[in-house]
Write a protein that holds these residues in place. Structure first.
Motif, PDB file in Angstrom:
ATOM      1  N   PHE A 175      -5.698   9.670  -6.000  1.00 33.86           N
ATOM      2  CA  PHE A 175      -6.946   9.826  -5.245  1.00 33.86           C
ATOM      3  C   PHE A 175      -6.998  11.180  -4.546  1.00 33.86           C
ATOM      4  CE2 PHE A 175      -5.614   9.174  -0.846  1.00 33.86           C
ATOM      5  CZ  PHE A 175      -4.399   8.523  -0.991  1.00 33.86           C
ATOM      6  N   ARG A 176      -5.840  11.666  -4.092  1.00 31.99           N
ATOM      7  CA  ARG A 176      -5.844  12.987  -3.431  1.00 31.99           C
ATOM      8  C   ARG A 176      -6.155  14.085  -4.440  1.00 31.99           C
ATOM      9  NH1 ARG A 176      -1.147  10.885  -1.223  1.00 31.99           N
ATOM     10  NH2 ARG A 176      -1.540  10.000   0.831  1.00 31.99           N
ATOM     11  N   ARG A 188      -3.718  16.273   2.471  1.00 33.52           N
ATOM     12  CA  ARG A 188      -2.293  15.969   2.569  1.00 33.52           C
ATOM     13  C   ARG A 188      -2.071  14.825   3.567  1.00 33.52           C
ATOM     14  NH1 ARG A 188       0.637  21.419   2.856  1.00 33.52           N
ATOM     15  NH2 ARG A 188      -0.386  21.725   0.871  1.00 33.52           N
ATOM     16  N   ARG A 189      -2.892  14.783   4.588  1.00 28.32           N
ATOM     17  CA  ARG A 189      -2.735  13.746   5.616  1.00 28.32           C
ATOM     18  C   ARG A 189      -3.476  12.455   5.272  1.00 28.32           C
ATOM     19  NH1 ARG A 189      -3.963  17.020  11.182  1.00 28.32           N
ATOM     20  NH2 ARG A 189      -2.171  18.388  11.143  1.00 28.32           N
ATOM     21  N   ARG A 207       0.817  -1.212   0.000  1.00 26.18           N
ATOM     22  CA  ARG A 207       0.000   0.000   0.000  1.00 26.18           C
ATOM     23  C   ARG A 207       0.854   1.268   0.000  1.00 26.18           C
ATOM     24  NH1 ARG A 207      -5.240  -1.483   0.843  1.00 26.18           N
ATOM     25  NH2 ARG A 207      -5.978   0.426   1.802  1.00 26.18           N
ATOM     26  N   TYR A 259      -7.724  13.744  -7.239  1.00 30.91           N
ATOM     27  CA  TYR A 259      -9.118  13.572  -7.672  1.00 30.91           C
ATOM     28  C   TYR A 259     -10.072  14.219  -6.668  1.00 30.91           C
ATOM     29  CZ  TYR A 259     -13.545  10.963  -7.492  1.00 30.91           C
ATOM     30  OH  TYR A 259     -14.867  10.613  -7.375  1.00 30.91           O
ATOM     31  N   GLU A 296      -4.803   9.034   4.186  1.00 35.20           N
ATOM     32  CA  GLU A 296      -4.284   7.736   3.777  1.00 35.20           C
ATOM     33  C   GLU A 296      -5.471   6.793   3.597  1.00 35.20           C
ATOM     34  OE1 GLU A 296      -1.575   6.632   6.960  1.00 35.20           O
ATOM     35  OE2 GLU A 296       0.097   7.249   5.690  1.00 35.20           O
ATOM     36  N   LEU A 297      -5.327   5.843   2.708  1.00 34.86           N
ATOM     37  CA  LEU A 297      -6.391   4.853   2.524  1.00 34.86           C
ATOM     38  C   LEU A 297      -6.002   3.616   3.326  1.00 34.86           C
ATOM     39  CD1 LEU A 297      -6.980   5.293  -1.317  1.00 34.86           C
ATOM     40  CD2 LEU A 297      -8.154   6.422   0.575  1.00 34.86           C
ATOM     41  N   ARG A 298      -6.535   3.535   4.515  1.00 32.22           N
ATOM     42  CA  ARG A 298      -6.169   2.434   5.415  1.00 32.22           C
ATOM     43  C   ARG A 298      -7.190   1.320   5.326  1.00 32.22           C
ATOM     44  NH1 ARG A 298      -3.509   4.858  10.897  1.00 32.22           N
ATOM     45  NH2 ARG A 298      -2.055   6.277   9.874  1.00 32.22           N
ATOM     46  N   LEU A 342       1.924   1.610  -3.630  1.00 36.71           N
ATOM     47  CA  LEU A 342       0.821   2.087  -4.477  1.00 36.71           C
ATOM     48  C   LEU A 342       0.424   3.527  -4.160  1.00 36.71           C
ATOM     49  CD1 LEU A 342      -1.284  -1.172  -4.240  1.00 36.71           C
ATOM     50  CD2 LEU A 342      -0.202  -0.289  -6.321  1.00 36.71           C
ATOM     51  N   GLY A 343       0.960   4.066  -3.067  1.00 38.49           N
ATOM     52  CA  GLY A 343       0.662   5.462  -2.719  1.00 38.49           C
ATOM     53  C   GLY A 343      -0.563   5.631  -1.836  1.00 38.49           C
ATOM     54  N   PHE A 344      -1.158   4.536  -1.373  1.00 41.01           N
ATOM     55  CA  PHE A 344      -2.340   4.650  -0.504  1.00 41.01           C
ATOM     56  C   PHE A 344      -1.934   5.072   0.912  1.00 41.01           C
ATOM     57  CE2 PHE A 344      -4.284   1.059  -3.231  1.00 41.01           C
ATOM     58  CZ  PHE A 344      -4.648   1.979  -4.197  1.00 41.01           C
ATOM     59  N   LEU A 345      -0.734   4.676   1.318  1.00 36.40           N
ATOM     60  CA  LEU A 345      -0.205   5.057   2.631  1.00 36.40           C
ATOM     61  C   LEU A 345       1.066   5.860   2.430  1.00 36.40           C
ATOM     62  CD1 LEU A 345      -0.461   1.647   4.568  1.00 36.40           C
ATOM     63  CD2 LEU A 345      -2.053   3.569   4.686  1.00 36.40           C
ATOM     64  N   LYS A 346       1.307   6.765   3.370  1.00 38.73           N
ATOM     65  CA  LYS A 346       2.548   7.541   3.328  1.00 38.73           C
ATOM     66  C   LYS A 346       3.551   6.905   4.276  1.00 38.73           C
ATOM     67  CE  LYS A 346       0.880  12.100   2.145  1.00 38.73           C
ATOM     68  NZ  LYS A 346       0.860  13.506   2.521  1.00 38.73           N
ATOM     69  N   PHE A 365      -6.651   5.307  -9.294  1.00 34.95           N
ATOM     70  CA  PHE A 365      -6.277   6.314  -8.290  1.00 34.95           C
ATOM     71  C   PHE A 365      -4.927   6.040  -7.617  1.00 34.95           C
ATOM     72  CE2 PHE A 365     -10.987   5.923  -8.212  1.00 34.95           C
ATOM     73  CZ  PHE A 365     -11.282   7.169  -8.732  1.00 34.95           C
ATOM     74  N   LEU A 366      -4.053   5.319  -8.317  1.00 33.26           N
ATOM     75  CA  LEU A 366      -2.772   4.958  -7.704  1.00 33.26           C
ATOM     76  C   LEU A 366      -1.838   6.156  -7.589  1.00 33.26           C
ATOM     77  CD1 LEU A 366      -2.009   1.623  -9.613  1.00 33.26           C
ATOM     78  CD2 LEU A 366      -3.198   1.914  -7.443  1.00 33.26           C
ATOM     79  N   ARG A 367      -0.805   5.978  -6.762  1.00 29.62           N
ATOM     80  CA  ARG A 367       0.285   6.944  -6.617  1.00 29.62           C
ATOM     81  C   ARG A 367      -0.226   8.354  -6.296  1.00 29.62           C
ATOM     82  NH1 ARG A 367       4.445   5.084  -5.210  1.00 29.62           N
ATOM     83  NH2 ARG A 367       5.828   6.537  -6.240  1.00 29.62           N
ATOM     84  N   GLY A 368      -1.183   8.439  -5.410  1.00 28.06           N
ATOM     85  CA  GLY A 368      -1.655   9.740  -4.935  1.00 28.06           C
ATOM     86  C   GLY A 368      -2.698  10.398  -5.822  1.00 28.06           C
TER      87      GLY A 368
END
Lengths: 231, 248
Positions: free
Chosen positions: B86-87, B238-239, A45, B89, B241-243, A48-52, B81-84
């Motif tokens: 989604f933000r 910016r904060r 994840r 978008y 995350e898709l957890r 893939l950029g979902f988590l930082k 929506f990969l590599r950010g």
């Protein structure tokens, strides 16, 4: 194709990933293996950029990236066809070329094209998985990240997907997969990385590993991997 | 995905979402029909006044569940929506929704203006009122958008409507006091600091007020609120995350 350097990630007091570094080359399939909570999904994840990440970096030269999630979820207001159209446009495909790629990949995956008129949220788990595979494989990704690729699929579809993953790899795609199905990992992967409590515990070329341990059957293979995962 | 491709993707996804929402489509069809009814029963001027005061709610309705369910359901964990992406978008969704609601409102406004022109009752000040209504609408979208990062479903819109109901109830209760705020509102004059602060707070909750010529000074509050909500969204995005463990 992908270089991961010094990844760290914590969720509160839980250190999910600690100093994970590896790289993936074109035309190779690398499996991430480990017990539940070892940090596989978190690593994927972050890639893939979902988590930082809290620290570390992910660098990739991949123009097109594919992702097949373990349990795919889709935007609920779009039909399968609309979602595929958007995927094709986003990947820079023209209409006819994209339609041909979707048709060809869908046939290979044994995906019923009539389902495209429905919303993917209404598909069975197996068809949702096939649709996610279709969405990612039809773009011809440079990097393909796959989380539990064979879960929810019936045996004929498992075989088809295995062949498609091998073809993608042979075509130059760097494949990173995470799976608990050790027998499938042996069939599909060139290298593996063992994660244990968020750290890389072992990594090896699969052929070298097999020649070293010489497992005589599935049970011995499983034992050899489990030793690595728990050592 | 290159930045230039994200806005077209956002427009397509947003348009499809609005089309799929029965409530939004029903409201979009009902409003012009009601305005025609109102114009026929009373006058096109009355219909225009009603429209100018209430059309910012079109933006609010469009902003319902702007991000919450998409984030919590896992639907953004898609190859699109990969590599950010989604933000980016979710950020651009503010503008896509504003464009859609603004285009709809402009079409209705032009229709009403032409009707008034045909009757010889066109008031040039309606243009300014429409512009102020657009500002209130943008404020609604961005504020409801910011709320949708912490609230799921249509709760972001419900919270705003409840705040407005509470503000109106407070206004009614204030009518019993000697220096009633409701009297200041009625006069459009706020002589002391307390009444001015109350007006600022009331406008922040009820931005539609700025459409009225008496409350134009509230436009600054709406503009400041819009800016603050945009900054808040930037920080939240910016904060973000898709957890997986946070999924609904």
């Amino acid at each position: 194709m992908l270089r991961v350097t010094g990844l760290r990630k914590s969720f509160g007091p839980v250190r999910a990933v600690r100093d994970v570094s590896f790289s993936l080359a074109r035309g190779r399939t690398t499996a991430l293996i480990g017990e539940n909570g070892a940090g596989k999904t978190t690593t994927l994840r972050i890639i893939l950029g979902f988590l930082k990440p809290d620290a570390g970096a992910v660098e990739t030269a991949a123009g097109r990236i594919g992702y097949i999630p373990d349990q795919p979820v889709f935007l609920p207001w779009l039909s399968g066809r609309s979602l595929l159209d958007l995927t094709g446009r986003s990947a820079g495909f023209g209409g006819a070329k994209w339609s041909a790629a979707v048709r060809r990949t869908g046939e290979r995956l044994l995906f019923d094209p009539a389902l495209l008129e429905r919303r993917p949220g209404t598909y069975s788990a197996g068809n949702a998985k096939k649709f996610a595979c279709l969405q990612s494989l039809a773009v011809g990704p440079d990097l393909l990240v796959v989380d539990e690729p064979f879960s929810a699929l019936d045996p004929p579809s498992v075989r088809r997907l295995r062949d498609l993953l091998a073809e993608a790899r042979n075509g130059g795609t760097a494949v990173l997969l995470s799976s608990h199905m050790l027998a499938e990992i042996v069939r599909t992967s060139d290298d593996f990385i063992v994660l244990r409590r968020g750290e890389i515990a072992a990594r090896s070329d699969l052929a070298e590993f097999l020649s070293r341990f010489r497992p005589s059957g599935a049970a011995e293979l499983e034992s050899a991997f489990l030793d690595l995962m728990r050592a | 995905m290159p930045d230039k491709d994200i806005f077209p993707l956002t427009i397509r996804l947003t348009a499809a979402r609005l089309e799929a929402s029965r409530f939004t489509v029903a409201l979009a069809a009902f409003l012009p029909a009601f305005l025609v009814f109102l114009g026929a029963r009373d006058s096109c001027g009355t219909a225009m006044k009603f429209f100018l005061f209430f059309f910012p709610y079109v933006f609010l309705v469009a902003a319902q569940d702007m991000a919450g369910t998409e984030i919590s359901s896992g639907a953004l964990e898609n190859v699109l929506f990969l590599r950010g992406v989604f933000r980016r978008y979710l950020w651009r969704k503010n503008f896509a929704l504003a464009a859609a609601a603004g285009a709809y409102a402009a079409a209705v406004f032009v229709g009403l203006a032409l009707w008034s022109l045909a009757r010889g009752r066109l008031d040039p000040s309606w243009g300014l009122q429409f512009g102020l209504g657009l500002l209130a609408g943008l404020y609604y979208i961005v504020a409801a958008g910011a709320l949708s990062y912490v609230l799921k479903g249509g709760a972001n819109v419900v919270v705003i409507l409840m705040a407005q109901a509470a503000a109106l109830l407070g206004l009614l209760f204030s009518a019993t006091s000697r220096s009633a705020f409701i009297d200041h509102l009625d006069a459009g004059k706020f002589p002391d600091l307390v009444s001015r602060l109350k007006f600022l707070g009331f406008t922040a909750v009820f931005p539609n007020l700025i459409v009225s010529p008496r409350f134009r000074s509230g436009a600054l509050v709406a503009a400041a609120g819009l800016l603050a909500a945009l900054v808040l969204q930037r920080v939240l995005l910016r904060r973000l995350e898709l957890r997986k463990e946070g999924r609904a």
